[in-house]
Design an enzyme around this catalytic site. Structure first.
Site, short mmCIF file in Angstrom:
data_model
loop_
_atom_site.label_atom_id
_atom_site.label_comp_id
_atom_site.label_asym_id
_atom_site.label_seq_id
_atom_site.Cartn_x
_atom_site.Cartn_y
_atom_site.Cartn_z
N ARG A 22 50.13 9.64 50.90
CA ARG A 22 51.31 10.06 50.37
C ARG A 22 52.19 10.64 51.75
O ARG A 22 52.85 11.20 50.99
CB ARG A 22 51.95 10.75 48.61
CG ARG A 22 51.57 9.68 48.04
CD ARG A 22 52.52 8.83 47.27
NE ARG A 22 51.18 8.15 46.66
CZ ARG A 22 50.31 6.68 46.98
NH1 ARG A 22 49.73 6.72 48.21
NH2 ARG A 22 49.53 5.94 45.33
N SER B 101 55.46 8.48 39.87
CA SER B 101 55.05 9.57 39.80
C SER B 101 55.93 10.90 40.42
O SER B 101 56.03 10.95 41.81
CB SER B 101 53.69 9.75 40.09
OG SER B 101 53.19 8.95 39.63
N GLU C 266 55.84 14.29 44.99
CA GLU C 266 56.39 13.40 45.75
C GLU C 266 57.09 12.80 46.07
O GLU C 266 57.73 12.35 47.35
CB GLU C 266 55.30 12.33 44.68
CG GLU C 266 55.51 10.84 45.28
CD GLU C 266 53.82 9.70 44.95
OE1 GLU C 266 53.70 10.73 44.13
OE2 GLU C 266 54.00 9.14 44.88
C1 LIG Z 1 59.13 2.90 38.75
C2 LIG Z 1 59.05 3.18 40.34
C3 LIG Z 1 57.42 3.50 40.15
C4 LIG Z 1 56.64 3.74 41.42
N1 LIG Z 1 55.43 3.36 41.41
C5 LIG Z 1 55.16 3.96 43.29
C6 LIG Z 1 53.50 3.65 43.40
O1 LIG Z 1 52.85 3.01 43.01
N2 LIG Z 1 53.70 3.98 44.39
C7 LIG Z 1 53.97 5.21 45.54
O2 LIG Z 1 53.25 5.58 46.92
N3 LIG Z 1 55.23 4.67 45.43
C8 LIG Z 1 55.84 4.63 43.72
N4 LIG Z 1 57.51 4.59 43.40
C9 LIG Z 1 58.39 6.06 45.05
C10 LIG Z 1 58.55 5.10 45.48
O3 LIG Z 1 59.27 3.16 44.69
C11 LIG Z 1 58.35 5.02 46.68
O4 LIG Z 1 57.85 5.95 47.38
C12 LIG Z 1 59.04 3.57 47.69
O5 LIG Z 1 58.11 3.37 48.79
C13 LIG Z 1 60.12 4.51 48.02
O6 LIG Z 1 61.04 3.03 48.45
P1 LIG Z 1 62.53 2.84 49.32
O7 LIG Z 1 62.57 2.31 50.34
O8 LIG Z 1 63.36 3.18 47.79
O9 LIG Z 1 63.38 4.61 50.02
P2 LIG Z 1 63.84 6.07 49.59
O10 LIG Z 1 64.00 6.80 48.30
O11 LIG Z 1 65.62 5.11 49.97
O12 LIG Z 1 63.77 6.88 50.31
C14 LIG Z 1 62.80 7.73 50.50
C15 LIG Z 1 62.37 8.99 51.36
O13 LIG Z 1 62.60 7.87 53.14
C16 LIG Z 1 63.58 8.12 53.90
N5 LIG Z 1 63.62 6.76 54.28
C17 LIG Z 1 63.42 5.51 53.16
N6 LIG Z 1 64.57 4.12 54.52
C18 LIG Z 1 63.91 5.20 55.98
C19 LIG Z 1 64.03 4.50 57.47
N7 LIG Z 1 64.03 3.02 57.84
N8 LIG Z 1 63.28 5.20 58.12
C20 LIG Z 1 63.58 6.30 57.61
N9 LIG Z 1 63.51 7.23 56.35
C21 LIG Z 1 63.60 6.50 56.33
C22 LIG Z 1 64.15 8.53 53.19
O14 LIG Z 1 64.90 9.58 53.92
C23 LIG Z 1 63.43 9.76 52.10
O15 LIG Z 1 63.32 10.59 52.72
C24 LIG Z 1 58.14 3.99 42.29
C25 LIG Z 1 58.95 4.61 41.88
C26 LIG Z 1 59.58 3.53 40.95
C27 LIG Z 1 61.02 4.66 40.33
#
Ligand SMILES: Cc1cc2nc3c(=O)[nH]c(=O)nc-3n(C[C@H](O)[C@H](O)[C@H](O)COP(=O)(O)OP(=O)(O)OC[C@H]3O[C@@H](n4cnc5c(N)ncnc54)[C@H](O)[C@@H]3O)c2cc1C
Length: 319
Positions: free
Chosen positions: A174, A224, A314
């Site tokens: 992570r 998480s 996380e």
């Molecule tokens: C129901 C649920 C289940 C989940 N299960 C998991 C799991 O099993 N495993 C896991 O690892 N995670 C899990 N997550 C967490 C999450 O889905 C992941 O971390 C996901 O990859 C985040 O992607 P996002 O596009 O939503 O990023 P965001 O939440 O929009 O951003 C996350 C971070 O990345 C940065 N960011 C985003 N895009 C860019 C870009 N293009 N360039 C630079 N910085 C950027 C943002 O500034 C921020 O700091 C879960 C979340 C939920 C709600």
């Protein structure tokens, strides 16, 4: 800089947009200025303009791992989601070489590669958000991580667009270099292995089913809340206090530690630990970043007192 000035720089920008609605945790106040961008070129252009005009900005994508403050202090909130119909957003070569634009949803990528008989991402099925967000946090599940088959990442480093190889990305559990550098993630190259579409589809569906039982539709959470502590980082004294049968792949599930200290059902304002999992904090409606932080502090203290282990978030708090 007035809103009128911002509108002149970004005519498609919007004023006063609720950030809570754009996240899965449903937390956050009103953004002074909001800009939706649908491709990497527009993202880079937007950031270049912000740099030259010295306007503070924040990037987010799927909003599934972020918490915004009640009173957002940044001027510009850039929301980067690639149009899923864009032709050049995803290409899959005959030998399993994949190029994907970072703003594409992880779900679209997984569905497409499986349909082309390519394996290596199927265990990530059901993780919300975009490919870029997954790379930043090195998202993973069921023994697979987004970085496993990753070759290189296309970035904008504030000056130029360039590629960085996977060693430079410093992927860990992570974690990646992207959490510490103000780089934009624009695209990703993978080399996936050969697989059977039918088998991969079955696996993907099974995983989604398991996940849906844990994350019921409408559950306002960021997945998480805490990372699972690594056994290698925990003192021998603390490790003695942990039930060894709970350790999975060199990690101590944060959910187990939290359940031992009685976290399930604990509340702070409108934030609560769900009653079926110690590492899942939900927003009951109208919850705030401040309450989430307070609840997390209480939980961390309990785990620290009982096990001498420091939990690490996380989820990411953005300004
Ligand atoms: C129901 C649920 C289940 C989940 N299960 C998991 C799991 O099993 N495993 C896991 O690892 N995670 C899990 N997550 C967490 C999450 O889905 C992941 O971390 C996901 O990859 C985040 O992607 P996002 O596009 O939503 O990023 P965001 O939440 O929009 O951003 C996350 C971070 O990345 C940065 N960011 C985003 N895009 C860019 C870009 N293009 N360039 C630079 N910085 C950027 C943002 O500034 C921020 O700091 C879960 C979340 C939920 C709600």
């Amino acid at each position: 800089m007035t809103v009128k000035n911002l509108k002149q720089i970004w005519p498609t920008g919007q004023t006063k947009v609720s950030l809570a609605e754009l996240t899965t945790f449903k937390i956050g106040g009103v953004a002074p200025f909001y800009l939706a961008v649908k491709d990497k070129q527009s993202l880079v252009e937007a950031v270049k303009k912000a740099q030259t005009t010295k306007i503070s900005y924040v990037i987010f994508a799927g909003g599934s791992n972020v918490v915004f403050p009640g009173r957002p202090s940044t001027k510009l909130y850039i929301h980067y989601l690639t149009n899923p119909l864009a032709k050049d957003a995803l290409t899959i070569g005959p030998t399993g070489q994949v190029y994907v634009e970072a703003g594409l949803s992880l779900a679209s990528l997984i569905k497409k590669v499986i349909s082309q008989g390519r394996a290596g991402l199927e265990s990530l099925s059901g993780i919300p958000g975009t490919v870029g967000g997954a790379v930043v946090g090195n998202a993973g599940a069921y023994g697979q991580s987004i970085s496993d088959h990753l070759l290189a990442v296309e970035i904008f480093d504030g000056q130029v667009i360039r590629w960085v190889d996977r060693v430079t990305c410093r992927f860990n559990y992570r974690d990646s270099i992207f959490k510490y550098k103000p780089w934009l993630v624009l695209g990703v190259k993978f080399k996936l292995t050969k697989g059977n579409t039918e088998t991969l589809t079955k696996k993907s569906r099974q995983i989604i089913k398991i996940r849906q039982a844990k994350y019921k539709p409408g559950l306002a959470c960021p997945g998480s809340y805490f990372k699972n502590p690594l056994v290698s980082k925990v003192s021998a004294r603390s490790l003695k206090l942990v039930d060894p049968t709970k350790i999975i792949d060199g990690k101590i599930p944060a959910g187990y530690l939290l359940e031992v200290v009685g976290a399930k059902g604990l509340k702070q304002g409108q934030m609560a630990v769900v009653d079926f999992h110690g590492n899942l904090i939900m927003n009951l409606g109208g919850g705030t970043a401040s309450d989430a932080k307070k609840l997390a502090t209480r939980l961390k203290q309990k785990v620290q007192d009982r096990f001498g282990i420091t939990l690490e978030e996380e989820v990411r708090f953005l300004p």
